[in-house]
Each structure stands twice: as structure tokens, then as C-alpha cells.
Design an enzyme around this catalytic site. Structure first.
Site, PDB file in Angstrom:
ATOM      1  CG  ASP A  42     -73.720  87.568 -47.773  1.00 61.26           C
ATOM      2  OD1 ASP A  42     -73.689  86.352 -47.971  1.00 61.26           O
ATOM      3  OD2 ASP A  42     -74.136  88.365 -48.626  1.00 61.26           O
ATOM      4  CG  HIS A  99     -77.914  91.350 -50.683  1.00 58.42           C
ATOM      5  ND1 HIS A  99     -76.843  91.502 -49.844  1.00 58.42           N
ATOM      6  CD2 HIS A  99     -77.923  90.031 -51.048  1.00 58.42           C
ATOM      7  CE1 HIS A  99     -76.210  90.342 -49.711  1.00 58.42           C
ATOM      8  NE2 HIS A  99     -76.849  89.430 -50.428  1.00 58.42           N
TER       9      HIS A  99
HETATM   10  C1  NGQ Z   1     -75.376  82.874 -51.876  1.00 59.81           C
HETATM   11  N1  NGQ Z   1     -74.420  85.065 -52.003  1.00 59.81           N
HETATM   12  O1  NGQ Z   1     -76.442  82.290 -51.876  1.00 59.81           O
HETATM   13  O2  NGQ Z   1     -74.398  82.494 -51.207  1.00 59.81           O
HETATM   14  C2  NGQ Z   1     -75.248  84.120 -52.690  1.00 59.81           C
HETATM   15  C3  NGQ Z   1     -74.655  83.813 -54.031  1.00 59.81           C
HETATM   16  C4  NGQ Z   1     -76.637  83.551 -55.505  1.00 59.81           C
HETATM   17  C5  NGQ Z   1     -74.665  86.356 -52.164  1.00 59.81           C
HETATM   18  N2  NGQ Z   1     -75.672  86.680 -52.888  1.00 59.81           N
HETATM   19  C6  NGQ Z   1     -75.477  82.892 -54.835  1.00 59.81           C
HETATM   20  N3  NGQ Z   1     -73.911  87.254 -51.608  1.00 59.81           N
HETATM   21  O3  NGQ Z   1     -77.122  84.573 -55.057  1.00 59.81           O
HETATM   22  O4  NGQ Z   1     -77.069  82.981 -56.503  1.00 59.81           O
HETATM   23 ZN    ZN Z   2     -76.693  85.475 -48.968  1.00 63.80          ZN
END
Ligand code: NGQ
Ligand code: ZN
Length: 456
Positions: free
Chosen positions: A319, A268
Site C-alpha cells: 500500500d 482493507h
Molecule cells: C489512497 N490510501 O488512495 O492512497 C488511500 C488514501 C483515500 C489508503 N487508503 C486516500 N491507505 O482512501 O481516500
Molecule cells: Zn490503497
């Protein structure tokens, strides 16, 4: 292994005609000859590109795509309320279900032209947090699914220990993710054993984020081998919390406190100031951009124009898999810039005036670097990963070269990907993966069961 023949192909030096690509027994490109004869080679119709690496996947989230869109009772929906929904969903998943979902995803990725996936894997344990008999059970399910689909994989076991920066106690919804360094090292070791000798697989490392590991843990991971992927600066709140805890922004903190270089991929990196943009670009690391998910979660817009002006490297990932196509990620990346900047043709340079071409080449180079595998170019020694676009597709007809890439990235909704070769094996023919029906049947059963248990 067969040889392949392409009437028009994108080589490292640009477009070439009548290209013959020989493949060795390990699925590597042995030689590339432009201006060659087609006899005895398998013809790939249309315009042939290197297969595109997908640098960020949480495969299980494919089963949630489209299922977390409802307004919550309190309103004020955000990334953080989506994450609560995701945590509830995570509690349901069995290893068999994760494998079925991952196989479906990987088949879809191949059909859209992704030939390698970086699987950022943190769903390690049973719902109560107890490890499975094999602590790498869940990780190895992804390796199995990748092999069943025939996609290349960089499996990135994730180190997740805390629930906020730095060292906050984890929440109950995070139980399945948690390891200390020893537990993490055991999973990495099991993955390395399972991938040994497999030219289609590699193992890397994924400290989840500055919210999930301490600086000492990050240093320990950085001392291990393999590509390193970490989430950074996706949400404004994360930047504020990092500033409060460290007096530095997340990307700034990483650049100042971790040995960030070409081995690193910062997922990101949405929120950067001008200095961070300059320094990240200079570090040689890759920014792992996931435009469809970043839009879906309300993350913000990556500062692409300024980052490119500094020579920054990037690739794309899907993602949460609300999108599964490199075309859609690249389209969204450029169009989000146009909306924010009120300009056109942002991802271009004097040398590469076509955004389709610049975006595809950047995704190939950045994706290959992040994957830590020899791929991303039609050149000797690389994996033989090829994508042929149908020149008769209504979105592309009559165009060639850079103009065809522009048409692919920026027009139409259908899928012009006609043939896909991965590791020297043709896995998609006439737009269909060889195992599409079988994999989809298992996925349908899995989804019905999951949704029934979720009470949806
Ligand atoms: C994840 N997803 O690890 O799946 C993360 C969410 C987080 C994104 N950041 C959980 N899109 O970052 O704590
Ligand atoms: Zn991720």
C-alpha cells in the site's frame, strides 16, 4: 530458458525434495519433477517458495514513506490529516519522478520476495487536472518501471470521480485523480494495448472506493473485463458516512449492490460486523490486507480469526510502502491479532498448525486470485516466480519446511531472501537485484529534488 533445481521446494501438495523446474520460452513453468537430478539446471540454494504477489500498491507513496510522521499544529492526527499531507505531496510529482520512485520500489519488492505487484493507480493527470497528451502517461510509467525492474504487474487504472459518498464534489487536492467513465475507459484501453502480448503484465480495474464513484459507475466498471479492486471500510468514519448515506456498512453495501465474487478484491475491509465477515468469506472475493500501512494510518485491526474460521480468502499488499516485505506484512498481520485477542498462533488450523505456512499459502492463493494472472504456485502453467531463502541465514539456520517458514515470518530483521526468479529470469542473485545501484542512483536524485521542492 533455463531449468531450475531446488533441494527443497513448496509445491501445491506440500514440501518436496530435489525438485527440477523447467521453464518455457514465455517464462511459464513447463514441468515440475521432484526427486530429480540437478545436472544442467541452475541450482537455487536453500528452500524455494513460489514468489509472493503484492496485491496493493500506490507506488508514488514510496517517496513519502517516513515523511508524514510529524504532529500537525492542531494535533488530532489521523488517516485524514495524513491524506492532506499526501495530497500536497502528490501535487509535486512529475511522470519521470513517478517512474524513478516506482522502479526503486519494485526493485525493493523483488529483493524482499514479492514477484508481482497490483498497482492501484489513480495519479492520472497534470497538477491542475488536465490530462497529459497521452491520458495513460502516468499509468504507462508504472508499466515501464515494472519492466525495468523485472517484476510482474497487474496495472489497475483507477476510476475516481467524487469526493465523498455518493456523488460529493471532489476537493482541489483530488484534481489529478479525476475521470468520468469515458476518460477512464480510454486509459484502460491504452493500458491494454501497452500490455498486449506481455506475459508479465495484466490490466484490471479499480473503482477507488464508495467515496469516489456512484453506484451507476460501479455497475459500469463491473461490466468490464479484469480483476476489480476497491478500497472498503478502512476507517471508522467511512463506515459512519456510508451508514448515514445508505443505511448499510461499506462491505455490506458492496455485497448487496455489486456482483462481488472471486473477481473482486476488497482492499482493507477492516471494519466488518459478524454478518459481513461471513458474507465476504462466502462471496469468494479476496480481502486485500496491508498490515504495515493499516497500522501506520491508525485504521484498526482486521478480524482475521473470525474471517479464517469462515474460510475467507486474503492476500497482502504494501500500500503506502512503509514496509516493503511480505515477511513483515505477514508478521504484523499475526502479531496484531495476538495483541488484540491476547492469544498466540491465530492464523492456524488443525491441518496447518504453523502460522508461517498458513500465512504464506493464503498470501499466495489470495494474491494470485487478486492479480488475475497465473501465479502463486510451483506448478505447470504458472509463471515461473521463485524465491529462495538462505538456509544459512542466522534467522533460519538448522530449520527446514514449516519450521523454517515460521522462523522467516516471525524472527529477525535481516533479509534471508537470497535468489529471486521472476517470469523465468533470475532478477535477484545473492540478495541483490541486478540493477539495484542504477535504480537507486536515480531514486536518490529524485528524492533530493522532490524534498527540495517540498521545502522539507
Ligand atoms: C489512497 N490510501 O488512495 O492512497 C488511500 C488514501 C483515500 C489508503 N487508503 C486516500 N491507505 O482512501 O481516500
Ligand atoms: Zn490503497
Amino acid at each position: 530458458m533455463p531449468s531450475f533445481f531446488a533441494a527443497e521446494a513448496l509445491l501445491p501438495g506440500g514440501w518436496a525434495r530435489d525438485v527440477r523446474i523447467a521453464v518455457d520460452e514465455a517464462g511459464r513453468i513447463a514441468s515440475v519433477r521432484p526427486g530429480a537430478a540437478p545436472e544442467g539446471a541452475e541450482r537455487l540454494p536453500g528452500l524455494v517458495l513460489p514468489g509472493i504477489p503484492n496485491l496493493h500498491s500506490h507506488a508514488f507513496q514510496r517517496a513519502m514513506a517516513g515523511g508524514a510522521e510529524r504532529r500537525s499544529p492542531a494535533g488530532q492526527d489521523s488517516f485524514w490529516t495524513w491524506r492532506e499531507t499526501m495530497y500536497r505531496f502528490v501535487a509535486l510529482l512529475t511522470p519521470e519522478e513517478v517512474e524513478a520512485v516506482a522502479a526503486q520500489l519494485y526493485v525493493e519488492l523483488l529483493e524482499w520476495g514479492f514477484t508481482a505487484v497490483c498497482e492501484f493507480h489513480y495519479l492520472h493527470h497534470q497538477p491542475d487536472g488536465t490530462p497529459y497528451a497521452d491520458p495513460a502517461e502516468m499509468a504507462l510509467r508504472h508499466l515501464q518501471a515494472a519492466r525495468a525492474a523485472g517484476i510482474g504487474i497487474t496495472l489497475l487504472p483507477c476510476l475516481y470521480r467524487h469526493g465523498g459518498i455518493f456523488g460529493k464534489e471532489p476537493a482541489p487536492g483530488q484534481r489529478r485523480f479525476l475521470n468520468d467513465l469515458d476518460g477512464f475507459a480510454r486509459i484502460v484501453e491504452r493500458c491494454r494495448e501497452a500490455a498486449a502480448g506481455d506475459a508479465q503484465a495484466a490490466i484490471g480495474l479499480a473503482p477507488h472506493s464508495l467515496r469516489a464513484v456512484t453506484p451507476a459507475m460501479l455497475a459500469a466498471v463491473a461490466a468490464m473485463d479484469g480483476p476489480i479492486h476497491i478500497h472498503a471500510a478502512e476507517q471508522a468514519r467511512e463506515v459512519e458516512e456510508c451508514l448515514a448515506a445508505t443505511h448499510a456498512r461499506p462491505v455490506e453495501w458492496l455485497l448487496d449492490n455489486a456482483p462481488v465474487d472471486g473477481r473482486w478484491c476488497l482492499i482493507h475491509a477492516t471494519h466488518m460486523d459478524a454478518q459481513e465477515i461471513e458474507d465476504l468469506a462466502a462471496s469468494g472475493a479476496v480481502a486485500g490486507l496491508c498490515p504495515s500501512t493499516e497500522a501506520s494510518l491508525g485504521d484498526g485491526v482486521f478480524p482475521l480469526r473470525d474471517y479464517l474460521a469462515q474460510g475467507g480468502r486474503f492476500g497482502v499488499g504494501t500500500d503506502s510502502h512503509v514496509g516493503t516485505s511480505p515477511r513483515d506484512e505477514l508478521r504484523q498481520l499475526e502479531t496484531s491479532q495476538r495483541l488484540a485477542l491476547r492469544e498466540r498462533a491465530v492464523a492456524t488450523s488443525e491441518a496447518l498448525p504453523h502460522p508461517g505456512r498458513l500465512l504464506v499459502e493464503a498470501a499466495l492463493a489470495g494474491g494470485a486470485q487478486a492479480a488475475g494472472r497465473p501465479l502463486g504456485a510451483i506448478a505447470p502453467g504458472m509463471r515461473c516466480d521463485l524465491v529462495a531463502l538462505d538456509p544459512e541465514h542466522p534467522a533460519l539456520v538448522g530449520r527446514g519446511g514449516d519450521a523454517l517458514l515460521d522462523a522467516w515470518v516471525f524472527s529477525g530483521q535481516g533479509n534471508p531472501v537470497q535468489e529471486v526468479v521472476c517470469g523465468g529470469r533470475r532478477v535477484v542473485a545473492a540478495g541483490r537485484h541486478a540493477r539495484r545501484e542504477e535504480v537507486a542512483a536515480a531514486f536518490r536524485r529524485t528524492m533530493r529534488g522532490l524534498l527540495a521542492r517540498a521545502g522539507a
